[in-house]
Design a protein around this motif. Structure first.
Motif, PDB file in Angstrom:
ATOM      1  N   ILE A 234      38.850  51.515  52.181  1.00 34.74           N
ATOM      2  CA  ILE A 234      39.538  52.446  51.284  1.00 34.74           C
ATOM      3  C   ILE A 234      38.591  53.567  50.868  1.00 34.74           C
ATOM      4  N   SER A 235      39.165  54.740  50.664  1.00 34.99           N
ATOM      5  CA  SER A 235      38.368  55.916  50.285  1.00 34.99           C
ATOM      6  C   SER A 235      38.727  56.427  48.901  1.00 34.99           C
ATOM      7  N   ASP A 236      39.582  55.705  48.173  1.00 32.15           N
ATOM      8  CA  ASP A 236      39.906  56.060  46.795  1.00 32.15           C
ATOM      9  C   ASP A 236      40.237  54.795  46.022  1.00 32.15           C
ATOM     10  N   VAL A 237      40.304  54.909  44.710  1.00 27.90           N
ATOM     11  CA  VAL A 237      40.471  53.738  43.858  1.00 27.90           C
ATOM     12  C   VAL A 237      41.824  53.056  44.068  1.00 27.90           C
ATOM     13  N   TYR A 238      42.806  53.782  44.594  1.00 24.32           N
ATOM     14  CA  TYR A 238      44.153  53.234  44.715  1.00 24.32           C
ATOM     15  C   TYR A 238      44.346  52.391  45.971  1.00 24.32           C
ATOM     16  N   GLY A 239      43.726  52.781  47.068  1.00 22.83           N
ATOM     17  CA  GLY A 239      43.874  52.026  48.302  1.00 22.83           C
ATOM     18  C   GLY A 239      45.335  51.815  48.666  1.00 22.83           C
ATOM     19  N   PRO A 240      45.672  50.644  49.221  1.00 25.44           N
ATOM     20  CA  PRO A 240      47.061  50.379  49.631  1.00 25.44           C
ATOM     21  C   PRO A 240      48.032  50.261  48.462  1.00 25.44           C
ATOM     22  N   THR A 241      47.508  50.103  47.230  1.00 23.50           N
ATOM     23  CA  THR A 241      48.419  49.884  46.093  1.00 23.50           C
ATOM     24  C   THR A 241      49.313  51.091  45.826  1.00 23.50           C
ATOM     25  N   LYS A 242      48.923  52.281  46.289  1.00 25.73           N
ATOM     26  CA  LYS A 242      49.730  53.471  45.974  1.00 25.73           C
ATOM     27  C   LYS A 242      51.006  53.557  46.804  1.00 25.73           C
ATOM     28  N   ILE A 243      51.091  52.716  47.865  1.00 23.82           N
ATOM     29  CA  ILE A 243      52.274  52.823  48.732  1.00 23.82           C
ATOM     30  C   ILE A 243      52.990  51.498  48.965  1.00 23.82           C
ATOM     31  N   ASP A 244      52.368  50.392  48.642  1.00 22.02           N
ATOM     32  CA  ASP A 244      52.935  49.083  48.995  1.00 22.02           C
ATOM     33  C   ASP A 244      53.838  48.567  47.874  1.00 22.02           C
ATOM     34  N   PRO A 245      55.160  48.502  48.112  1.00 19.67           N
ATOM     35  CA  PRO A 245      56.089  48.045  47.066  1.00 19.67           C
ATOM     36  C   PRO A 245      56.121  46.531  46.911  1.00 19.67           C
ATOM     37  N   LYS A 258      39.721  49.091  33.997  1.00 14.51           N
ATOM     38  CA  LYS A 258      40.316  50.428  33.824  1.00 14.51           C
ATOM     39  C   LYS A 258      40.925  50.932  35.122  1.00 14.51           C
ATOM     40  N   GLY A 259      40.353  50.512  36.242  1.00 15.19           N
ATOM     41  CA  GLY A 259      40.917  50.904  37.529  1.00 15.19           C
ATOM     42  C   GLY A 259      42.316  50.358  37.721  1.00 15.19           C
ATOM     43  N   ALA A 260      42.546  49.135  37.235  1.00 13.44           N
ATOM     44  CA  ALA A 260      43.887  48.543  37.334  1.00 13.44           C
ATOM     45  C   ALA A 260      44.891  49.333  36.505  1.00 13.44           C
ATOM     46  N   ILE A 261      44.449  49.851  35.367  1.00 13.51           N
ATOM     47  CA  ILE A 261      45.331  50.671  34.523  1.00 13.51           C
ATOM     48  C   ILE A 261      45.732  51.948  35.268  1.00 13.51           C
ATOM     49  N   LYS A 262      44.766  52.589  35.927  1.00 15.22           N
ATOM     50  CA  LYS A 262      45.055  53.804  36.711  1.00 15.22           C
ATOM     51  C   LYS A 262      46.024  53.500  37.845  1.00 15.22           C
ATOM     52  N   ILE A 263      45.792  52.366  38.493  1.00 11.37           N
ATOM     53  CA  ILE A 263      46.673  51.988  39.609  1.00 11.37           C
ATOM     54  C   ILE A 263      48.103  51.796  39.122  1.00 11.37           C
ATOM     55  N   LYS A 268      53.757  53.394  38.643  1.00 12.18           N
ATOM     56  CA  LYS A 268      54.909  53.721  37.782  1.00 12.18           C
ATOM     57  C   LYS A 268      55.433  55.111  38.101  1.00 12.18           C
ATOM     58  N   ASN A 269      54.521  56.076  38.312  1.00 13.78           N
ATOM     59  CA  ASN A 269      54.921  57.444  38.666  1.00 13.78           C
ATOM     60  C   ASN A 269      55.609  57.502  40.024  1.00 13.78           C
ATOM     61  N   ASN A 270      55.252  56.564  40.905  1.00 17.47           N
ATOM     62  CA  ASN A 270      55.845  56.524  42.245  1.00 17.47           C
ATOM     63  C   ASN A 270      57.037  55.569  42.322  1.00 17.47           C
ATOM     64  N   ASN A 271      57.529  55.162  41.152  1.00 23.73           N
ATOM     65  CA  ASN A 271      58.684  54.265  41.070  1.00 23.73           C
ATOM     66  C   ASN A 271      58.443  52.926  41.766  1.00 23.73           C
ATOM     67  N   LEU A 272      57.201  52.433  41.689  1.00 23.44           N
ATOM     68  CA  LEU A 272      56.870  51.110  42.214  1.00 23.44           C
ATOM     69  C   LEU A 272      56.690  50.154  41.037  1.00 23.44           C
ATOM     70  N   ASN A 273      56.850  48.875  41.314  1.00 23.58           N
ATOM     71  CA  ASN A 273      56.684  47.874  40.251  1.00 23.58           C
ATOM     72  C   ASN A 273      55.264  47.892  39.711  1.00 23.58           C
ATOM     73  N   VAL A 274      55.130  47.659  38.412  1.00 25.14           N
ATOM     74  CA  VAL A 274      53.812  47.554  37.788  1.00 25.14           C
ATOM     75  C   VAL A 274      53.230  46.183  38.113  1.00 25.14           C
ATOM     76  N   LEU A 275      51.949  46.152  38.482  1.00 26.02           N
ATOM     77  CA  LEU A 275      51.308  44.906  38.876  1.00 26.02           C
ATOM     78  C   LEU A 275      50.830  44.120  37.659  1.00 26.02           C
ATOM     79  N   ASP A 276      51.017  42.808  37.697  1.00 24.42           N
ATOM     80  CA  ASP A 276      50.327  41.963  36.728  1.00 24.42           C
ATOM     81  C   ASP A 276      48.830  42.053  37.024  1.00 24.42           C
ATOM     82  N   VAL A 277      48.014  41.930  35.986  1.00 22.62           N
ATOM     83  CA  VAL A 277      46.567  42.083  36.139  1.00 22.62           C
ATOM     84  C   VAL A 277      45.865  40.795  35.746  1.00 22.62           C
TER      85      VAL A 277
END
Length: 528
Positions: A234-245, A258-263, A268-277
């Motif tokens: 991965i080349s950014d903090v989001y990795g596959p999480t930004k696209i995988d529903p 804090k990275g999990a909060i950003k993810i 949420k902005n991409n209309n994907l489910n929020v992950l449990d942390v």
């Protein structure tokens, strides 16, 4: 000693007393299989699933890895958490020694090795290490972190985590184990590529991302082969999480929460489910020094590599006398201080920079040639070469720099070889050739091995400005024409860093010096 062993553990309370003893029997890899204390070895496996069934039990596994960091530092400990299929324990490495924490009959032990170890050597042995003072309890420690909430025992279809995973250590194993225990189906792991590691301490020593991915894959498939794994760079903090529903939960450490909060904000902005942390508590490094981190970390491991032999030198057919160490590094990296410390330990030292300075003096070999090429404008009023004026010319024009180097470099090497011979004639068997230009000038052939000094770019700029009274741009231009730290490290047998105190540098240098002498002595013995 055996290279690989497996501890059949019936009582978690015994681990702290077992590890110091086990390290006298196992050299490289120790697997640990939890085996709830029942009636006998044979009945146990037939009725018991040996996977850690509840996530809160991972606290026990974390404690094993934390104890291994302080009690068995040289052993690769791997706690197996896979389901036993067909009553077999399967490991990637063949088991040479089985360690029981209870006494069993010879027939029981041999039957266990034969029937339940799927990968053991033909001559696999067993021992029992029994603590008679042990309290017979199978209590597994509960979570002591903020994980004791409504999701503490929840299992998820798809789990994700990310990290650098440089030189896989016990802190990484705790994170990966937590993710595996939480996961029912697919575990996705993001491994940071070079674009994300440049802010880390001694990032130049971080393994290539391909190596890190392979090491993670080897470990997780070894401890649990039942899941589907996807490991990606991965080349950014989001990795596959930004696209995988399909992802449900993310595992993070305390420092990356804090990275999990950003993810989750992005999802949420991409209309994907929020992950449990799931936040995993950092494990303490009980043996860290003042300049190291208090947690188990890759940074500490890289710091501890300084002064160590990173690879075997390619000696070809070179004579061991004199043994020539090429000492190099970027400008303002502390080469001279390292050379001085090596000299105090007994090395002969040739300072190529000093030899170069002498070549610029009137009447010396290179003086007239340099004047012919660069003109009298580089002379001071008393007829000497003004090195600052000359530097401003060559460090702003690569063609001019190449002209100067083609004049000076061969002359420096010629003088250095003469100096090495003189020192050897005086009784020096190990000679350090300190040369800032060693890599650029391709002088590796003249050395048995290369030692290099590195400091962060910003530190080199700061030192150069203070030492040479340069502007920031002038300092940057001088650094830019040199090989990068990565190039220097790739050539090196040993790496130093002088960013801490003189005492820390001395520890690095002393270690390298002692290891070098041992290496040479071993070579001499093998040659006789």
């Amino acid at each position: 000693m055996s290279k690989t062993g497996i501890l059949i553990l019936t009582n978690p309370a015994r681990v702290g007393k077992l590890l110091p003893v086990i390290k006298n029997h196992v050299l490289k890899t120790l697997y640990i299989q939890y085996y709830p204390d029942k009636t006998s070895l044979s009945s146990n496996l037939s009725v018991t699933s040996l996977k850690w069934q509840k996530p809160h039990q991972s606290n026990f596994i974390s404690s094993i890895y934390a104890m291994a960091t302080s009690m068995a530092t040289t052993i690769d400990v791997r706690v197996l958490i896979t389901n036993i299929k067909n009553s077999l324990i399967n490991t990637k490495k063949p088991i040479e020694l089985v360690i029981f924490d209870k006494n069993y009959s010879k027939d029981e032990a041999n039957s266990f090795i034969k029937n339940y170890l799927n990968n053991s050597t033909k001559n696999c042995q067993y021992i029992a290490i029994v603590d008679t003072d042990d309290e017979e309890t199978n209590n597994i420690p509960e979570k002591s972190t903020n994980e004791l909430d409504k999701n503490a025992d929840k299992i998820y279809e798809n789990v994700v985590l990310g990290g650098t995973f440089d030189r896989l250590h016990n802190g990484h194993k705790i994170l990966l184990t937590e993710a595996i225990i939480r996961c029912k189906n697919k575990l996705t792991i993001g491994v940071t590529d070079e674009s994300m590691i440049r802010s880390k301490i001694l990032w130049e020593l971080i393994e290539p991302v391909e190596n890190r991915i392979d090491n993670v894959k080897n470990f997780i498939q070894d401890i649990d082969s039942t899941l589907t794994y996807e490991i990606v760079a991965i080349s950014d903090v989001y990795g596959p999480t930004k696209i995988d529903p399909n992802m449900n939960m993310i595992v993070v450490s305390e420092e990356t929460e804090k990275g999990a909060i950003k993810i989750n904000e992005l999802r949420k902005n991409n209309n994907l489910n929020v992950l449990d942390v799931c936040t995993v508590k950092l494990a303490n490094d009980e043996h860290h020094d003042d300049h190291e981190e208090a947690k188990i970390s890759s940074s500490n491991q890289r710091i501890r590599l300084l002064g160590s032999r990173l690879k075997e030198p390619d000696l070809h057919d070179k004579s061991l006398k004199p043994y020539i160490v090429g000492l190099t590094g970027g400008i303002a990296s502390g080469k001279s201080s390292v050379a001085t410390k090596l000299q105090s330990l007994g090395a002969g030292v040739v300072h190529c920079d000093k030899l170069a300075h002498d070549l610029y003096e009137p009447g010396k070999k290179c003086f007239n040639i340099i004047i012919d090429i660069f003109g009298s404008k580089i002379l001071t009023k008393d007829g000497k070469i003004d090195r600052k004026i000359l530097g401003n010319i060559v460090f702003n024009d690569k063609e001019q720099l190449d002209k100067l180097n083609n004049i000076v470099w061969p002359a420096i090497l010629e003088l250095a070889i003469e100096e090495i011979k003189n020192l050897h004639d005086k009784g020096c068997d190990i000679i350090v050739m300190e040369a800032a230009v060693l890599i650029q000038a391709k002088w590796q052939f003249a050395c048995h091995e290369i030692w290099t000094c590195i400091v962060p770019h910003n530190e080199a700029v700061k030192r150069l400005i203070e030492r040479n009274c340069l502007t920031n741009d002038e300092a940057e231009s001088r650094i830019s024409v040199q090989p990068s730290n990565v190039q220097q490290v790739n050539e090196a047998t040993v790496v130093f860093s002088t960013i801490w105190s003189h005492d820390v540098t001395l520890e690095q240098v002393t270690k390298a010096w002692n290891d070098l002498n041992n290496f040479i002595n071993e070579k001499k013995i093998n040659c006789n």
